[in-house]
Design a protein around this motif. Sequence first.
Motif, PDB file in Angstrom:
ATOM      1  N   ASN A  39       0.850  -1.147  -0.083  1.00  0.00           N
ATOM      2  CA  ASN A  39       0.129   0.045   0.078  1.00  0.00           C
ATOM      3  C   ASN A  39       0.837   1.196  -0.044  1.00  0.00           C
ATOM      4  N   SER A  40       0.243   2.364  -0.424  1.00  0.00           N
ATOM      5  CA  SER A  40       0.941   3.720  -0.465  1.00  0.00           C
ATOM      6  C   SER A  40       1.353   3.946   0.751  1.00  0.00           C
ATOM      7  N   PRO A  41       2.023   5.011   0.998  1.00  0.00           N
ATOM      8  CA  PRO A  41       2.092   5.590   2.674  1.00  0.00           C
ATOM      9  C   PRO A  41       1.006   6.394   3.057  1.00  0.00           C
ATOM     10  N   ALA A  42       0.151   6.874   2.022  1.00  0.00           N
ATOM     11  CA  ALA A  42      -0.914   7.519   2.560  1.00  0.00           C
ATOM     12  C   ALA A  42      -1.801   6.711   3.194  1.00  0.00           C
ATOM     13  N   GLN A  43      -2.109   5.576   2.373  1.00  0.00           N
ATOM     14  CA  GLN A  43      -3.076   4.627   2.771  1.00  0.00           C
ATOM     15  C   GLN A  43      -2.767   4.012   4.203  1.00  0.00           C
ATOM     16  N   VAL A  44      -1.341   3.662   4.219  1.00  0.00           N
ATOM     17  CA  VAL A  44      -1.162   3.046   5.679  1.00  0.00           C
ATOM     18  C   VAL A  44      -1.249   4.025   6.600  1.00  0.00           C
ATOM     19  N   LEU A  45      -0.822   5.113   6.602  1.00  0.00           N
ATOM     20  CA  LEU A  45      -0.755   6.167   7.550  1.00  0.00           C
ATOM     21  C   LEU A  45      -2.167   6.630   7.720  1.00  0.00           C
ATOM     22  N   LEU A  46      -3.095   6.829   6.851  1.00  0.00           N
ATOM     23  CA  LEU A  46      -4.408   7.052   7.235  1.00  0.00           C
ATOM     24  C   LEU A  46      -5.011   5.954   8.096  1.00  0.00           C
ATOM     25  N   GLY A  47      -4.692   4.738   7.526  1.00  0.00           N
ATOM     26  CA  GLY A  47      -5.102   3.587   8.594  1.00  0.00           C
ATOM     27  C   GLY A  47      -4.733   3.456   9.954  1.00  0.00           C
ATOM     28  N   LEU A  48      -3.262   3.959  10.098  1.00  0.00           N
ATOM     29  CA  LEU A  48      -2.745   3.897  11.522  1.00  0.00           C
ATOM     30  C   LEU A  48      -3.438   5.215  12.201  1.00  0.00           C
ATOM     31  N   THR A  49      -3.909   6.199  11.636  1.00  0.00           N
ATOM     32  CA  THR A  49      -4.398   7.501  11.943  1.00  0.00           C
ATOM     33  C   THR A  49      -5.933   7.058  12.774  1.00  0.00           C
ATOM     34  N   VAL A  50      -6.655   6.312  11.777  1.00  0.00           N
ATOM     35  CA  VAL A  50      -7.853   5.512  12.373  1.00  0.00           C
ATOM     36  C   VAL A  50      -7.658   4.908  13.450  1.00  0.00           C
ATOM     37  N   LEU A  51      -6.742   3.853  13.504  1.00  0.00           N
ATOM     38  CA  LEU A  51      -6.247   3.234  14.687  1.00  0.00           C
ATOM     39  C   LEU A  51      -6.186   4.072  15.894  1.00  0.00           C
ATOM     40  N   GLY A  52      -5.458   5.218  15.922  1.00  0.00           N
ATOM     41  CA  GLY A  52      -5.116   6.033  16.933  1.00  0.00           C
ATOM     42  C   GLY A  52      -6.543   6.668  17.261  1.00  0.00           C
ATOM     43  N   ILE A  53      -7.371   7.178  16.136  1.00  0.00           N
ATOM     44  CA  ILE A  53      -8.681   7.823  16.734  1.00  0.00           C
ATOM     45  C   ILE A  53      -9.532   6.673  17.507  1.00  0.00           C
ATOM     46  N   LEU A  54      -9.431   5.334  17.108  1.00  0.00           N
ATOM     47  CA  LEU A  54     -10.264   4.565  18.006  1.00  0.00           C
ATOM     48  C   LEU A  54      -9.665   4.274  19.486  1.00  0.00           C
ATOM     49  N   LEU A  55      -8.398   4.206  19.405  1.00  0.00           N
ATOM     50  CA  LEU A  55      -7.617   4.592  20.870  1.00  0.00           C
ATOM     51  C   LEU A  55      -7.954   5.246  21.517  1.00  0.00           C
ATOM     52  N   SER A  56      -8.032   6.797  21.126  1.00  0.00           N
ATOM     53  CA  SER A  56      -8.305   7.870  21.797  1.00  0.00           C
ATOM     54  C   SER A  56      -9.916   7.808  22.233  1.00  0.00           C
ATOM     55  N   ALA A  57     -10.688   7.377  21.421  1.00  0.00           N
ATOM     56  CA  ALA A  57     -12.079   7.326  21.698  1.00  0.00           C
ATOM     57  C   ALA A  57     -12.236   6.188  23.110  1.00  0.00           C
ATOM     58  N   LEU A  58     -11.626   5.267  23.117  1.00  0.00           N
ATOM     59  CA  LEU A  58     -11.418   4.335  24.282  1.00  0.00           C
ATOM     60  C   LEU A  58     -11.179   4.821  25.569  1.00  0.00           C
ATOM     61  N   THR A  59     -10.259   5.801  25.275  1.00  0.00           N
ATOM     62  CA  THR A  59      -9.467   6.325  26.662  1.00  0.00           C
ATOM     63  C   THR A  59     -10.648   7.530  27.241  1.00  0.00           C
ATOM     64  N   SER A  60     -11.795   7.796  26.596  1.00  0.00           N
ATOM     65  CA  SER A  60     -12.786   8.566  27.138  1.00  0.00           C
ATOM     66  C   SER A  60     -14.195   7.933  27.241  1.00  0.00           C
ATOM     67  N   GLN A  61     -13.929   6.528  27.361  1.00  0.00           N
ATOM     68  CA  GLN A  61     -15.290   5.847  27.455  1.00  0.00           C
ATOM     69  C   GLN A  61     -15.774   6.131  28.807  1.00  0.00           C
ATOM     70  N   TYR A  62     -14.916   5.946  29.682  1.00  0.00           N
ATOM     71  CA  TYR A  62     -15.643   6.189  31.254  1.00  0.00           C
ATOM     72  C   TYR A  62     -16.520   7.677  31.445  1.00  0.00           C
ATOM     73  N   CYS A  63     -15.835   8.576  30.795  1.00  0.00           N
ATOM     74  CA  CYS A  63     -16.488   9.772  30.896  1.00  0.00           C
ATOM     75  C   CYS A  63     -17.913   9.757  29.910  1.00  0.00           C
ATOM     76  N   ARG A  64     -17.589   9.162  28.796  1.00  0.00           N
ATOM     77  CA  ARG A  64     -18.912   9.019  27.991  1.00  0.00           C
ATOM     78  C   ARG A  64     -20.069   8.204  28.440  1.00  0.00           C
ATOM     79  N   ILE A  65     -19.733   7.286  29.371  1.00  0.00           N
ATOM     80  CA  ILE A  65     -20.724   6.415  30.014  1.00  0.00           C
ATOM     81  C   ILE A  65     -21.154   7.230  31.243  1.00  0.00           C
ATOM     82  N   ASN A  66     -20.251   7.749  31.954  1.00  0.00           N
ATOM     83  CA  ASN A  66     -20.546   8.216  33.310  1.00  0.00           C
ATOM     84  C   ASN A  66     -20.799   9.684  33.628  1.00  0.00           C
ATOM     85  N   GLY A  67     -20.472  10.278  32.526  1.00  0.00           N
ATOM     86  CA  GLY A  67     -20.710  12.055  32.314  1.00  0.00           C
ATOM     87  C   GLY A  67     -19.091  12.377  32.972  1.00  0.00           C
TER      88      GLY A  67
END
Length: 480
Positions: A39-67
């Motif tokens: 894959n091209s660098p752009a495709q791989v980098l965007l895939g890694l960023t999506v993974l980073g976004i998912l991990l970031s969302a998980l770090t805030s799950q406690y507050c999303r659930i409990n306020g």
Amino acid sequence: MIQSPKDGPPVAATRDDPLLRHLSERFGGPAGTRLRPRNSPAQVLLGLTVLGILLSALTSQYCRINGWGGAEVYHAGCYSDISALFHQRDLSDAPWGPLVGPGYFEYPVLTSLVAAVLAASTRFLLAQDGTAALGWSADRASLLYWDLSFAAAAVVWLVLVLVVMKAAGARPWDAAIVALSPAIIFGIGINWDIWAVTALALAILAFHREAWVSAGVMIGVGVSFKLFPLFMLGAVLILVLRRDTGLGFDVFLRALAGAAASWLVLNVPAMVLSFTTWSQFFELSVERGAGYSSPWHIWQLIAEGRGGSGPSPETISGFSLGLFAAACAGILVLGLRAKHPPRMVQLLFLIVAAFLLLNKVYSPQFMVWLIPLIALAAPRWRDALVWQGFQLLHFWAVWMYLAGIVGDHDPQHSFDTALYIAAVLGHMGATIYLMAQVVLDILRPDRDPVRRAARVPLGPRSGRTSQTSAQTRTQASEFR
């Protein structure tokens, strides 16, 4: 001859960076030997960023659930100014308040605009019948507001990675430092800083492409989000003042004109709508005292521990401004006296880092500011990861310290003052270490990984004439 990074052949990070080369042996070897990405660098980098976004969302799950209320948000590490300000600034009832008042909103105009648009969108989505939809309900409007803010920031993060990839030229994989940055993963949901960071990255890319006015326009846009993109003009000025860069003073004037024009276009309407609301950011910047995690806060804590009161806001403002001016003067001398012209982003990194070290406040999300600059100015993975490790130590330390202040938990569930001070000094020391690495790269260009990757040896037939011609062709671009 050291050429511009964009002129050299593409560089595989697993072959150039010592840490990645060592780690790649566990996954098929360096790229180009046994490992051959399809894959091209752009495709791989965007895939890694999506993974980073998912991990970031998980770090805030406690507050999303409990306020986002109570001291538990600090223990969970998911505190967010975005959700806090939604209630504290009454954005649910007055979504356009950040722009027209009469409430208080202490941010520049474009940050205020983003906050207002997202607040209006939140109100629109919940105004239909107030019933729950996709986990959102009228009594949890702050959850929807945070979700919309995070989704918008995630898109901006994707754009930032692509911009850094383009700005890195022959080293596109350096953008992976941004794509999977632990600092961004933990810091993107706190505030709106990613918007200003991306505007500054766009200004850097425009400068690399010799689009001086466009670079200035993006500087003006960035300053309308946060102050620090303004420092790029200082880095450009240093290069212009040198006689061996091939840049005339008109380059600085064009960038300055573009920045002034875009800033006025964005800010004058806000001044007309409500000058009082528009000026609140500047008033706070002048009047505020020592903020958390700044050296001035540490000074205050030590003074209070000895029975004193610490420095006054006026004293802090004077020392902070004076020391930052001295640091900029030192960077100016370095940039002018260095034997080889520094790269613009190296100077910019030093200025922004000095500002972060000497500013009156160091909020946890400020670590996001340096990530793209590290990827472009000092792309060494070991140093980048170590620096981010200290930033995450500070991230948890400041939350645990605040939990001990606002909560009623047992002492073992929070950090005491000594540990908090140690974490602050640790993040400052790590930043100073990175600054030292960049200074060494400026003084010894052969150790700069970006310049080293662009090195093209002269052929056997190349004589003095061809060498001089090559130097003339690359003189104005090699420092970018």
